[in-house]
Design an enzyme around this catalytic site. Structure first.
Site, PDB file in Angstrom:
ATOM      1  N   PRO A  74       0.784  -1.230   0.000  1.00 50.49           N
ATOM      2  CA  PRO A  74       0.000   0.000   0.000  1.00 50.49           C
ATOM      3  C   PRO A  74       0.818   1.283   0.000  1.00 50.49           C
ATOM      4  O   PRO A  74       1.855   1.369   0.652  1.00 50.49           O
ATOM      5  CB  PRO A  74      -0.834  -0.101   1.288  1.00 50.49           C
ATOM      6  CG  PRO A  74      -0.154  -1.120   2.122  1.00 50.49           C
ATOM      7  CD  PRO A  74       0.502  -2.075   1.168  1.00 50.49           C
ATOM      8  N   ASN A  75       0.305   2.223  -0.764  1.00 49.32           N
ATOM      9  CA  ASN A  75       0.831   3.597  -0.853  1.00 49.32           C
ATOM     10  C   ASN A  75       2.162   3.719  -1.597  1.00 49.32           C
ATOM     11  O   ASN A  75       2.658   4.825  -1.793  1.00 49.32           O
ATOM     12  CB  ASN A  75       0.948   4.238   0.547  1.00 49.32           C
ATOM     13  CG  ASN A  75      -0.377   4.202   1.283  1.00 49.32           C
ATOM     14  OD1 ASN A  75      -1.378   4.631   0.747  1.00 49.32           O
ATOM     15  ND2 ASN A  75      -0.402   3.659   2.487  1.00 49.32           N
ATOM     16  N   ARG A 100       5.064  10.931  -2.258  1.00 49.45           N
ATOM     17  CA  ARG A 100       4.883  10.590  -0.846  1.00 49.45           C
ATOM     18  C   ARG A 100       6.186  10.749  -0.056  1.00 49.45           C
ATOM     19  O   ARG A 100       7.174  10.050  -0.334  1.00 49.45           O
ATOM     20  CB  ARG A 100       4.432   9.120  -0.800  1.00 49.45           C
ATOM     21  CG  ARG A 100       4.273   8.570   0.563  1.00 49.45           C
ATOM     22  CD  ARG A 100       4.009   7.062   0.516  1.00 49.45           C
ATOM     23  NE  ARG A 100       3.932   6.558   1.861  1.00 49.45           N
ATOM     24  CZ  ARG A 100       4.192   5.311   2.205  1.00 49.45           C
ATOM     25  NH1 ARG A 100       4.524   4.424   1.283  1.00 49.45           N
ATOM     26  NH2 ARG A 100       4.105   4.944   3.455  1.00 49.45           N
ATOM     27  N   TYR A 153      11.312   8.432   1.426  1.00 56.32           N
ATOM     28  CA  TYR A 153      11.253   7.360   0.433  1.00 56.32           C
ATOM     29  C   TYR A 153      11.933   7.690  -0.895  1.00 56.32           C
ATOM     30  O   TYR A 153      11.967   6.846  -1.798  1.00 56.32           O
ATOM     31  CB  TYR A 153       9.786   6.973   0.186  1.00 56.32           C
ATOM     32  CG  TYR A 153       9.102   6.489   1.447  1.00 56.32           C
ATOM     33  CD1 TYR A 153       9.566   5.357   2.118  1.00 56.32           C
ATOM     34  CD2 TYR A 153       8.018   7.171   1.997  1.00 56.32           C
ATOM     35  CE1 TYR A 153       8.968   4.909   3.284  1.00 56.32           C
ATOM     36  CE2 TYR A 153       7.409   6.736   3.164  1.00 56.32           C
ATOM     37  CZ  TYR A 153       7.892   5.613   3.804  1.00 56.32           C
ATOM     38  OH  TYR A 153       7.301   5.173   4.962  1.00 56.32           O
ATOM     39  N   ASN A 172       7.964  -5.627  -0.998  1.00 54.41           N
ATOM     40  CA  ASN A 172       7.923  -4.558  -0.012  1.00 54.41           C
ATOM     41  C   ASN A 172       6.475  -4.483   0.461  1.00 54.41           C
ATOM     42  O   ASN A 172       5.638  -3.862  -0.200  1.00 54.41           O
ATOM     43  CB  ASN A 172       8.361  -3.223  -0.623  1.00 54.41           C
ATOM     44  CG  ASN A 172       8.389  -2.111   0.424  1.00 54.41           C
ATOM     45  OD1 ASN A 172       7.869  -2.269   1.521  1.00 54.41           O
ATOM     46  ND2 ASN A 172       8.990  -0.977   0.075  1.00 54.41           N
ATOM     47  N   ALA A 218       3.222  -0.833   4.819  1.00 52.38           N
ATOM     48  CA  ALA A 218       2.657  -0.811   6.178  1.00 52.38           C
ATOM     49  C   ALA A 218       2.240  -2.208   6.645  1.00 52.38           C
ATOM     50  O   ALA A 218       2.300  -2.510   7.849  1.00 52.38           O
ATOM     51  CB  ALA A 218       1.473   0.145   6.226  1.00 52.38           C
ATOM     52  N   HIS A 261       4.153  -4.476   9.170  1.00 57.84           N
ATOM     53  CA  HIS A 261       4.152  -4.304  10.617  1.00 57.84           C
ATOM     54  C   HIS A 261       2.999  -5.002  11.320  1.00 57.84           C
ATOM     55  O   HIS A 261       2.982  -5.064  12.542  1.00 57.84           O
ATOM     56  CB  HIS A 261       4.154  -2.811  10.946  1.00 57.84           C
ATOM     57  CG  HIS A 261       5.197  -2.052  10.176  1.00 57.84           C
ATOM     58  ND1 HIS A 261       6.543  -2.344  10.272  1.00 57.84           N
ATOM     59  CD2 HIS A 261       5.094  -1.044   9.266  1.00 57.84           C
ATOM     60  CE1 HIS A 261       7.222  -1.532   9.471  1.00 57.84           C
ATOM     61  NE2 HIS A 261       6.375  -0.743   8.839  1.00 57.84           N
ATOM     62  N   GLU A 299      12.310  -9.790   1.606  1.00 58.14           N
ATOM     63  CA  GLU A 299      11.563  -8.571   1.954  1.00 58.14           C
ATOM     64  C   GLU A 299      12.490  -7.366   1.862  1.00 58.14           C
ATOM     65  O   GLU A 299      13.646  -7.425   2.302  1.00 58.14           O
ATOM     66  CB  GLU A 299      10.999  -8.689   3.380  1.00 58.14           C
ATOM     67  CG  GLU A 299      10.244  -7.436   3.792  1.00 58.14           C
ATOM     68  CD  GLU A 299       9.439  -7.630   5.068  1.00 58.14           C
ATOM     69  OE1 GLU A 299       8.704  -8.627   5.163  1.00 58.14           O
ATOM     70  OE2 GLU A 299       9.567  -6.772   5.968  1.00 58.14           O
ATOM     71  N   HIS A 320      12.746  -2.884   2.156  1.00 61.91           N
ATOM     72  CA  HIS A 320      12.184  -1.588   2.535  1.00 61.91           C
ATOM     73  C   HIS A 320      13.097  -0.495   2.019  1.00 61.91           C
ATOM     74  O   HIS A 320      14.330  -0.625   2.097  1.00 61.91           O
ATOM     75  CB  HIS A 320      12.059  -1.462   4.055  1.00 61.91           C
ATOM     76  CG  HIS A 320      11.130  -2.482   4.628  1.00 61.91           C
ATOM     77  ND1 HIS A 320       9.767  -2.334   4.590  1.00 61.91           N
ATOM     78  CD2 HIS A 320      11.376  -3.679   5.215  1.00 61.91           C
ATOM     79  CE1 HIS A 320       9.209  -3.398   5.138  1.00 61.91           C
ATOM     80  NE2 HIS A 320      10.154  -4.233   5.516  1.00 61.91           N
ATOM     81  N   ARG A 356      13.223   4.150  12.611  1.00 57.57           N
ATOM     82  CA  ARG A 356      12.003   4.939  12.492  1.00 57.57           C
ATOM     83  C   ARG A 356      11.112   4.814  13.736  1.00 57.57           C
ATOM     84  O   ARG A 356      11.588   4.445  14.802  1.00 57.57           O
ATOM     85  CB  ARG A 356      11.299   4.537  11.198  1.00 57.57           C
ATOM     86  CG  ARG A 356      12.223   4.818   9.972  1.00 57.57           C
ATOM     87  CD  ARG A 356      11.506   4.795   8.689  1.00 57.57           C
ATOM     88  NE  ARG A 356      10.384   5.720   8.700  1.00 57.57           N
ATOM     89  CZ  ARG A 356       9.374   5.660   7.823  1.00 57.57           C
ATOM     90  NH1 ARG A 356       9.378   4.747   6.882  1.00 57.57           N
ATOM     91  NH2 ARG A 356       8.381   6.525   7.893  1.00 57.57           N
TER      92      ARG A 356
HETATM   93  C1  DQA Z   1       8.286   0.977   3.887  1.00 53.06           C
HETATM   94  C2  DQA Z   1       8.308   1.244   5.392  1.00 53.06           C
HETATM   95  C3  DQA Z   1       6.915   1.090   5.995  1.00 53.06           C
HETATM   96  O1  DQA Z   1       6.954   1.372   7.386  1.00 53.06           O
HETATM   97  C4  DQA Z   1       5.948   2.050   5.353  1.00 53.06           C
HETATM   98  O2  DQA Z   1       4.637   1.820   5.836  1.00 53.06           O
HETATM   99  C5  DQA Z   1       5.979   1.990   3.860  1.00 53.06           C
HETATM  100  C6  DQA Z   1       7.262   1.849   3.182  1.00 53.06           C
HETATM  101  C7  DQA Z   1       9.651   1.254   3.227  1.00 53.06           C
HETATM  102  O3  DQA Z   1       9.830   0.829   2.097  1.00 53.06           O
HETATM  103  O4  DQA Z   1      10.508   1.920   3.828  1.00 53.06           O
HETATM  104  O5  DQA Z   1       4.963   2.172   3.203  1.00 53.06           O
HETATM  105  O6  DQA Z   1       7.978  -0.383   3.670  1.00 53.06           O
END
Ligand code: DQA
Length: 143
Positions: free
Chosen positions: A9-10, A17, A22, A71, A74, A77, A95, A97, A104
């Site tokens: 997501p996102n 964003r 990021y 990836n 969110a 978590h 995985e 990030h 963080r």
């Molecule tokens: C993320 C880290 C996550 O905490 C966050 O919710 C993301 C991006 C990262 O790539 O750093 O959406 O996965």
């Protein structure tokens, strides 16, 4: 190798964003960098904001791909559903990030989904994806 890159997501909002966290690259730009770096592999890309769609994609990938770079964003978590999907398949999952989740907020410092992965790469910006694919290559020793 046939590789699937999954983004949660996102991540479709990359570039806009929180660029200070990021980076300024869009998801399409990152995907192009991955494609250009690994012309020797057959790489597909999938992004969804929906947990169930990500779970379906992971489960389906088992028959079609040699490995997944994910990836979960969110969902990392808190999604036991995505963790269970990763644990349900035979192919290796790495995985990644963009940010270093350990630097963080408290609620980002734990990855539930990472428990099912071969390993987790965190904090190298878009290069986390490059390292993720390289980790799959090392897994199969096909560099
Ligand atoms: C993320 C880290 C996550 O905490 C966050 O919710 C993301 C991006 C990262 O790539 O750093 O959406 O996965």
């Amino acid at each position: 190798m046939k590789i699937l890159i999954i983004n949660g997501p996102n991540l479709s909002m990359l570039g806009i964003r929180e660029p200070n966290i990021y980076g300024k690259m869009t998801l399409d730009e990152i995907n192009n960098v991955i494609k250009n770096n690994f012309k020797n592999h057959d790489i597909d890309f999938f992004q969804s904001n929906e947990e169930g769609k990500i779970i379906n994609k992971i489960l389906e990938a088992n028959s079609f791909y040699d490995g997944i770079v994910i990836n979960p964003a969110a969902y990392s978590h808190y999604s036991i559903g995505i963790l269970d999907a990763i644990k349900s398949i035979d192919i290796p999952v790495v995985e990644v990030h963009l940010s270093n989740i350990y630097k963080r907020e408290e609620y980002r410092k734990k990855s539930i989904t990472g428990e099912g992965a071969v390993g987790v790469i965190s904090g190298f910006g878009y290069n986390s994806y490059i390292l993720g694919v390289e980790a799959l290559e090392l897994f199969y020793d096909k560099r």
